[in-house]
Scaffold this motif. Sequence first.
Motif, PDB file in Angstrom:
ATOM      1  N   GLN A 138       1.885   1.918  -3.333  1.00 24.88           N
ATOM      2  CA  GLN A 138       1.066   2.036  -4.577  1.00 24.88           C
ATOM      3  C   GLN A 138       1.219   3.670  -4.483  1.00 24.88           C
ATOM      4  OE1 GLN A 138      -3.229   0.919  -3.348  1.00 24.88           O
ATOM      5  NE2 GLN A 138      -3.075   0.319  -5.452  1.00 24.88           N
ATOM      6  N   ARG A 186     -11.065   0.906  -2.732  1.00 26.83           N
ATOM      7  CA  ARG A 186      -9.936   0.790  -2.396  1.00 26.83           C
ATOM      8  C   ARG A 186     -11.139   0.313  -0.538  1.00 26.83           C
ATOM      9  NH1 ARG A 186      -7.564   2.553   2.316  1.00 26.83           N
ATOM     10  NH2 ARG A 186      -5.292   1.860   2.900  1.00 26.83           N
ATOM     11  N   ASP A 190     -14.394  -8.132  -4.541  1.00 25.81           N
ATOM     12  CA  ASP A 190     -14.250  -6.905  -4.155  1.00 25.81           C
ATOM     13  C   ASP A 190     -15.540  -5.536  -3.649  1.00 25.81           C
ATOM     14  OD1 ASP A 190     -11.403  -7.552  -4.215  1.00 25.81           O
ATOM     15  OD2 ASP A 190     -10.279  -6.264  -5.942  1.00 25.81           O
ATOM     16  N   GLU A 230       0.816  -1.418   0.063  1.00 29.41           N
ATOM     17  CA  GLU A 230       0.182  -0.207   0.136  1.00 29.41           C
ATOM     18  C   GLU A 230       1.108   1.716  -0.042  1.00 29.41           C
ATOM     19  OE1 GLU A 230      -4.650  -1.144   2.061  1.00 29.41           O
ATOM     20  OE2 GLU A 230      -2.707  -0.657   3.369  1.00 29.41           O
ATOM     21  N   ALA A 280      -7.641   0.628  -7.840  1.00 31.73           N
ATOM     22  CA  ALA A 280      -6.591  -0.648  -6.669  1.00 31.73           C
ATOM     23  C   ALA A 280      -7.394   1.142  -5.964  1.00 31.73           C
ATOM     24  CB  ALA A 280      -5.958  -0.826  -7.013  1.00 31.73           C
ATOM     25  N   THR A 328      -9.499 -10.988  -4.583  1.00 27.72           N
ATOM     26  CA  THR A 328     -10.019 -10.131  -6.002  1.00 27.72           C
ATOM     27  C   THR A 328     -10.010 -11.265  -7.584  1.00 27.72           C
ATOM     28  OG1 THR A 328      -8.297  -8.482  -5.145  1.00 27.72           O
ATOM     29  CG2 THR A 328      -8.356  -8.280  -7.778  1.00 27.72           C
TER      30      THR A 328
END
Length: 511
Positions: A261, A385, A426, A258, A381, A421
């Motif tokens: 990301q 989230r 999700d 994360e 993503a 996923t």
Amino acid sequence: MTLPRPVLVVDYGAQYAQLIARRVREARVYSEIVPHSMPVAEMLAKDPAAIILSGGPSSVYEPGAPQIDAKLFDAGVPVFGICYGFQAMASALGGTVAHTGSREFGGTQLQLVEPGVLFAATPTEQSVWMSHGDCVTAAPAGFTVTASSPGAPVAAFEHVSQGFAGVQFHPEVAHTPYGQRILEHFLYKVAGIEPTWTMGNIIDDQVALIRAQVGDAPVVCGLSGGVDSAVAAALVHKAIGDQLTCVFVDHGLLRAGEAEQVERDYVAATGIKLIVADEKQRFLNALAGVTDPEEKRKIIGREFIRAFEAAVPAETRFLVQGTLYPDVVESGGGTGTANIKSHHNVGGLPEDMQFQLVEPLRTLFKDEVRSLGESLGLPDAMVWRHPFPGPGLAIRIIGAVDESRLEILRAADLIAREELTAAGLDRDVWQFPVVLLADVRSVGVQGDGRTYGHPVVLRPVSSEDAMTADWSRLPYDVIAKISTRITNEVREVNRVVLDVTSKPPGTIEWE
Ligand code: XMP
């Protein structure tokens, strides 16, 4: 540049006002919620395109029941009454509301008398969601009665040339299949409003507002890795470019991938100037040996503020916050009602940080923020989230937090996320915490040997707003795959359990 003329949703105290306001937005019309205690003159000063009177818990006859000031109907503004608002409207305009004793709660069959404008192109008989004791027995003079139900002789009426209409049922709930269409008929055909509240317009309006607010001053935004701060920053960046600096405090308590990301995908998608403060060790040191959940939260909040302050460039004058409309309404800012919850979006920044706030999402609901993020080109993503708590994995390790425990949890959590996923689920869960019971050990057997490892708990939940939640009924084969992979791939974990508690009584997080 200002916001468009609002449709005002007058809140009579039921839970439905926010839902109605969202449905109006879904019809691409801007809406705002106001309390029923707001004087009519103040409502009219907002230059509303229409007014919707929402449902409420009261009976029109109850002493102290909120009444409608009849001046509302003299202003030439279209009005739509829903449930209690429908009865209050009938009563204010000279119709009759009676206590007939025939109550209706839940799904009811509605029979059209004639479609009129509201029910155009909908079936003569249709399901609607009712919740009423009293009912309208006679419509005000000049109104056309368009529908009835077994418990409500007048279940809908309209006076199109005056711009008035109302329904006894709840068009805003999913249990009323034609509800959205009926609401749109009011907005477009009775009130004559154009559906212009689009993402493109929201972006243009906000860009202009942000520029007007900050001029050429330097602005900072704290990124948490979550949707709201990411979208708020992207919007501000679109408005003022490099005047914005983002600060990401890496507290080391995020999940696998994360932090990378935020640094990689987000910067690539937006071109934003980012300061990353690597504060992992500071947080680990401060948390060493601490097991009490509230103590963990306090420490993380305190350290976060210190780290953030140290990272913010000295010349900063403005601070971006991802405050959303429900926060504004619930904090009393939108409606003038009592302060129900105070929200601290940047982990409770201290009052002596003398920033002016820039809150470009203040008028938006969560789903609108996601669409906005998509329109601004943020990665999926990031936009989709799941909510993740500020204190991060520290409150998903039951026991003291250290780097090796964080590594175990990150590995197990990553497997759960990957399999969710891969199964395309999700968007079927609200959140999917994985919890490490770090101080618990149980006996297992693996290969030829006895193991003595830790359990992890899977906590997938479904929810609308995190206030209540239910455990998600994920397919067993997905759970089985997660369990097999975790016990095979994460050496320290030899047992996977599923949390089947709703909220209440359980909370979503274990700490
Ligand atoms: P609970 O566990 O109370 O959580 O059912 C409700 C929602 O809030 C999140 N949560 C937090 N978020 N700081 C946060 O920013 C916190 O200390 C915190 N505790 C819980 C939780 O993930 C869920 O979405």
